[in-house]
Design an enzyme around this catalytic site. Structure first.
Site, PDB file in Angstrom:
ATOM      1  CB  THR A 196      -0.955   0.046   1.214  1.00 11.84           C
ATOM      2  OG1 THR A 196      -1.860   1.138   1.059  1.00 11.84           O
ATOM      3  CG2 THR A 196      -0.225   0.197   2.531  1.00 11.84           C
TER       4      THR A 196
ATOM      5  CG  ASN B 152      -4.369   5.067   2.305  1.00 13.35           C
ATOM      6  OD1 ASN B 152      -4.187   5.474   3.443  1.00 13.35           O
ATOM      7  ND2 ASN B 152      -5.488   5.286   1.640  1.00 13.35           N
TER       8      ASN B 152
ATOM      9  N   GLY C  27      -2.933   5.791   6.020  1.00 16.10           N
ATOM     10  CA  GLY C  27      -4.091   5.532   6.889  1.00 16.10           C
ATOM     11  C   GLY C  27      -4.385   4.047   6.970  1.00 16.10           C
ATOM     12  CE  LYS C  28      -6.411   0.951   1.172  1.00 17.11           C
ATOM     13  NZ  LYS C  28      -6.008   0.337  -0.099  1.00 17.11           N
TER      14      LYS C  28
ATOM     15  CG  ASP D 266      -8.764  -2.344  -4.194  1.00 19.85           C
ATOM     16  OD1 ASP D 266      -7.837  -1.535  -4.418  1.00 19.85           O
ATOM     17  OD2 ASP D 266      -9.869  -2.268  -4.766  1.00 19.85           O
TER      18      ASP D 266
ATOM     19  N   GLY E 220      -9.546   9.381   4.909  1.00 23.00           N
ATOM     20  CA  GLY E 220     -10.465   9.227   3.768  1.00 23.00           C
ATOM     21  C   GLY E 220     -11.851   9.800   4.045  1.00 23.00           C
ATOM     22  CE1 TYR E 221     -15.084   9.814  -0.705  1.00 23.27           C
ATOM     23  CE2 TYR E 221     -13.528   8.000  -0.500  1.00 23.27           C
ATOM     24  CZ  TYR E 221     -14.151   8.955  -1.271  1.00 23.27           C
ATOM     25  OH  TYR E 221     -13.841   9.065  -2.603  1.00 23.27           O
TER      26      TYR E 221
ATOM     27  CE  LYS F 201     -12.026   3.312   9.780  1.00 23.28           C
ATOM     28  NZ  LYS F 201     -11.057   3.997   8.940  1.00 23.28           N
TER      29      LYS F 201
END
Ligand code: ITT
Length: 189
Positions: free
Chosen positions: A8, A10, A12-13, A67, A147-148, A169
């Site tokens: 990745t 990302n 955050g991931k 993903d 992200g969202y 979370k």
């Protein structure tokens, strides 16, 4: 310890994935930055397998990929596979989504997360998919996550992903669901 390369870019991931491997026999390392995999699959699972497999083959080590994306019912599943490419920054992505949705009363949405683990030769050893149901708010709330997260509200918790303590979370999210299925199987590898 066995090495597991995380496919990745990302952060955050990566931060969230690391927590699931605390106290495991796997030591996570990050994929080489220059190694970019084209996400040409037509499903989250196909893209997770593609990323895990190609990174594993390139570095000749075990690799894991995630993903994921957000599917909004009233937008026929958009941004979906296109979640990362919907706009340039997290806040631009959120603004575009809120704009596209306008005052549409159907705010139903789900996050989907596919995770795949590949052996050093690129063959897929494990794959899972997790989902989390929620609603898109009219304005962002909370500062956590990435992200969202600030516009994704989970009614059972009475909070957006961005308002949840990280450990909540981690448990209720699409990623949490995917890892809950994956981790017991990982012990058998
Ligand atoms: P890699 O492919 O390098 O892993 P990416 O960000 O491009 O990173 P994806 O193609 O899987 O990853 O896109 C997923 C996008 O969906 C991500 O960029 C976020 O915008 C969103 N997303 C996924 N999981 C999320 C989460 O837990 N909270 C908020 N947004 C999330």
């Amino acid at each position: 310890m066995s090495q597991l390369v995380v496919a990745t870019s990302n952060p955050g991931k990566l931060r969230e994935m690391q927590v699931y491997f605390t106290d495991s026999r796997w030591e996570l390392t990050l994929k080489p930055e220059e190694l970019e995999i084209k996400e040409t699959g037509t499903t989250f699972l196909a893209n997770a397998c593609l990323k895990a497999s190609q990174v594993a083959q390139a570095v000749r080590k075990w690799a894991i990929a995630d993903d994921s994306g957000l599917e909004v019912q009233a937008l026929n599943g958009a941004p979906g596979l296109n979640s990362a490419r919907y706009a340039k920054t997290d806040s631009d992505r959120i603004n575009r989504l809120l704009q596209e949705l306008g005052d549409e009363p159907n705010r139903n949405a789900q996050f989907v997360c596919a995770v795949a683990i590949a052996e050093p030769d690129g063959s897929i050893a494990l794959q899972t998919v997790g989902t989390c149901q929620g609603e898109i708010l009219y304005a962002p709330r909370g500062t956590g996550g990435f992200g969202y997260d600030p516009i994704f509200y989970v009614p059972e918790q009475g909070m957006t992903f961005a308002e949840m303590p990280p450990e909540v979370k981690q448990q209720v999210s699409h990623r949490g669901q995917a890892f809950a299925a994956l981790l017991p199987q990982l012990k058998n590898l």
